[in-house]
Write a protein that holds these residues in place. Structure first.
Motif, PDB file in Angstrom:
ATOM      1  N   TYR A  50       0.887  -1.156   0.000  1.00 26.06           N
ATOM      2  CA  TYR A  50       0.000   0.000   0.000  1.00 26.06           C
ATOM      3  C   TYR A  50       0.926   1.207   0.000  1.00 26.06           C
ATOM      4  O   TYR A  50       1.804   1.316   0.848  1.00 26.06           O
ATOM      5  CB  TYR A  50      -0.884   0.043   1.244  1.00 26.06           C
ATOM      6  N   VAL A  51       0.736   2.136  -0.951  1.00 23.59           N
ATOM      7  CA  VAL A  51       1.651   3.261  -1.075  1.00 23.59           C
ATOM      8  C   VAL A  51       0.878   4.530  -1.435  1.00 23.59           C
ATOM      9  O   VAL A  51      -0.087   4.480  -2.193  1.00 23.59           O
ATOM     10  CB  VAL A  51       2.759   2.958  -2.119  1.00 23.59           C
ATOM     11  N   VAL A  52       1.309   5.663  -0.870  1.00 20.56           N
ATOM     12  CA  VAL A  52       0.750   6.966  -1.218  1.00 20.56           C
ATOM     13  C   VAL A  52       1.873   7.859  -1.728  1.00 20.56           C
ATOM     14  O   VAL A  52       3.047   7.644  -1.438  1.00 20.56           O
ATOM     15  CB  VAL A  52       0.014   7.640  -0.033  1.00 20.56           C
ATOM     16  N   ARG A  53       1.479   8.865  -2.483  1.00 26.19           N
ATOM     17  CA  ARG A  53       2.423   9.804  -3.086  1.00 26.19           C
ATOM     18  C   ARG A  53       2.804  10.878  -2.072  1.00 26.19           C
ATOM     19  O   ARG A  53       1.957  11.447  -1.389  1.00 26.19           O
ATOM     20  CB  ARG A  53       1.763  10.440  -4.316  1.00 26.19           C
ATOM     21  N   GLY A  54       4.084  11.187  -2.042  1.00 24.91           N
ATOM     22  CA  GLY A  54       4.574  12.264  -1.197  1.00 24.91           C
ATOM     23  C   GLY A  54       4.784  13.543  -1.975  1.00 24.91           C
ATOM     24  O   GLY A  54       4.696  13.554  -3.209  1.00 24.91           O
ATOM     25  N   ASN A  55       5.082  14.612  -1.301  1.00 25.94           N
ATOM     26  CA  ASN A  55       5.265  15.913  -1.944  1.00 25.94           C
ATOM     27  C   ASN A  55       6.485  15.946  -2.866  1.00 25.94           C
ATOM     28  O   ASN A  55       6.572  16.788  -3.743  1.00 25.94           O
ATOM     29  CB  ASN A  55       5.345  17.038  -0.900  1.00 25.94           C
ATOM     30  N   ASN A  56       7.425  15.025  -2.710  1.00 26.93           N
ATOM     31  CA  ASN A  56       8.597  14.964  -3.576  1.00 26.93           C
ATOM     32  C   ASN A  56       8.482  13.927  -4.683  1.00 26.93           C
ATOM     33  O   ASN A  56       9.433  13.724  -5.438  1.00 26.93           O
ATOM     34  CB  ASN A  56       9.865  14.689  -2.754  1.00 26.93           C
ATOM     35  N   ASP A  57       7.361  13.247  -4.780  1.00 31.78           N
ATOM     36  CA  ASP A  57       7.154  12.243  -5.818  1.00 31.78           C
ATOM     37  C   ASP A  57       6.596  12.928  -7.062  1.00 31.78           C
ATOM     38  O   ASP A  57       5.449  13.373  -7.068  1.00 31.78           O
ATOM     39  CB  ASP A  57       6.222  11.131  -5.321  1.00 31.78           C
ATOM     40  N   LYS A  58       7.418  13.013  -8.090  1.00 30.02           N
ATOM     41  CA  LYS A  58       7.066  13.754  -9.309  1.00 30.02           C
ATOM     42  C   LYS A  58       7.196  12.846 -10.530  1.00 30.02           C
ATOM     43  O   LYS A  58       7.935  11.869 -10.519  1.00 30.02           O
ATOM     44  CB  LYS A  58       8.000  14.948  -9.497  1.00 30.02           C
ATOM     45  N   GLY A  59       6.507  13.200 -11.593  1.00 33.53           N
ATOM     46  CA  GLY A  59       6.629  12.481 -12.858  1.00 33.53           C
ATOM     47  C   GLY A  59       5.450  11.566 -13.117  1.00 33.53           C
ATOM     48  O   GLY A  59       4.594  11.361 -12.260  1.00 33.53           O
ATOM     49  N   ASP A  60       5.432  11.013 -14.325  1.00 35.11           N
ATOM     50  CA  ASP A  60       4.322  10.156 -14.741  1.00 35.11           C
ATOM     51  C   ASP A  60       4.130   8.961 -13.829  1.00 35.11           C
ATOM     52  O   ASP A  60       3.009   8.587 -13.498  1.00 35.11           O
ATOM     53  CB  ASP A  60       4.533   9.668 -16.172  1.00 35.11           C
ATOM     54  N   TRP A  61       5.228   8.337 -13.400  1.00 28.85           N
ATOM     55  CA  TRP A  61       5.113   7.164 -12.533  1.00 28.85           C
ATOM     56  C   TRP A  61       4.393   7.524 -11.225  1.00 28.85           C
ATOM     57  O   TRP A  61       3.612   6.733 -10.714  1.00 28.85           O
ATOM     58  CB  TRP A  61       6.483   6.555 -12.245  1.00 28.85           C
ATOM     59  N   ALA A  62       4.661   8.708 -10.695  1.00 32.15           N
ATOM     60  CA  ALA A  62       4.084   9.119  -9.409  1.00 32.15           C
ATOM     61  C   ALA A  62       2.618   9.521  -9.543  1.00 32.15           C
ATOM     62  O   ALA A  62       1.854   9.400  -8.580  1.00 32.15           O
ATOM     63  CB  ALA A  62       4.891  10.257  -8.811  1.00 32.15           C
ATOM     64  N   ASN A  63       2.215   9.988 -10.721  1.00 27.29           N
ATOM     65  CA  ASN A  63       0.820  10.403 -10.909  1.00 27.29           C
ATOM     66  C   ASN A  63      -0.161   9.257 -10.715  1.00 27.29           C
ATOM     67  O   ASN A  63      -1.332   9.486 -10.425  1.00 27.29           O
ATOM     68  CB  ASN A  63       0.633  11.028 -12.294  1.00 27.29           C
ATOM     69  N   GLU A  64       0.309   8.036 -10.878  1.00 29.85           N
ATOM     70  CA  GLU A  64      -0.548   6.861 -10.695  1.00 29.85           C
ATOM     71  C   GLU A  64      -0.723   6.493  -9.219  1.00 29.85           C
ATOM     72  O   GLU A  64      -1.570   5.678  -8.878  1.00 29.85           O
ATOM     73  CB  GLU A  64       0.041   5.671 -11.452  1.00 29.85           C
TER      74      GLU A  64
END
Length: 150
Positions: A50-64
């Motif tokens: 289970y994973v959530v996006r952080g404020n430093n996660d950028k780019g197409d891979w992170a948008n998912e």
């Protein structure tokens, strides 16, 4: 009894000690600031993630990757987000709230809900310790272990 590894703020670094600790876990929760898609791939090789996006996660891979998640494990209700500002103000609906971002381990109980920040297990920042958590839960018992690395 199910063993769950709880990590956050890897910032592109998945330490050998973290991998070793996660090997015995049936699930992994990552509360954001992953920084590289390879980290997600490696964690999924170890256990369901289970994973959530952080404020430093950028780019197409992170948008998912979602900003927040709600899920249930062993009958316990979880809410996970990287930053506390993304957590609803009313906690009573969840048994656990998992957050990251501060790089500082914290564990407290509010209104019957356990708020857990496993700290950062990636690159050392702000002079803080490198930490993570392991939960062992079933319907009758909750054990939270803080793990300090290095």
């Amino acid at each position: 009894m199910i063993k769950i590894g709880v990590i956050s703020d890897t910032h592109g670094l998945l330490r050998d000690e973290v991998i070793a600790t996660l090997q015995d876990c049936k699930l992994i929760l990552h509360a954001g600031d992953i920084n590289q898609p390879e980290i997600v791939e490696r964690l999924r090789e170890i256990a369901p993630l289970y994973v959530v996006r952080g404020n430093n996660d950028k780019g197409d891979w992170a948008n998912e990757i979602p900003i927040s998640l709600e899920f249930e494990i062993e009958g316990y209700r979880f809410y996970m987000a990287h930053q506390k500002k993304d957590v609803p103000k009313e906690y009573a609906h969840w048994d656990f709230i998992i957050i990251g971002h501060s790089h500082k381990y914290s564990e407290e109980k509010q209104e019957g809900t356990i708020l857990l920040n496993p700290g950062s297990c990636g690159k050392r920042r702000f002079g803080l310790e490198i930490s993570m958590a392991v939960l062992e839960i079933n319907r009758q018992h909750i054990d939270i272990q803080k793990i300090v690395l290095l």
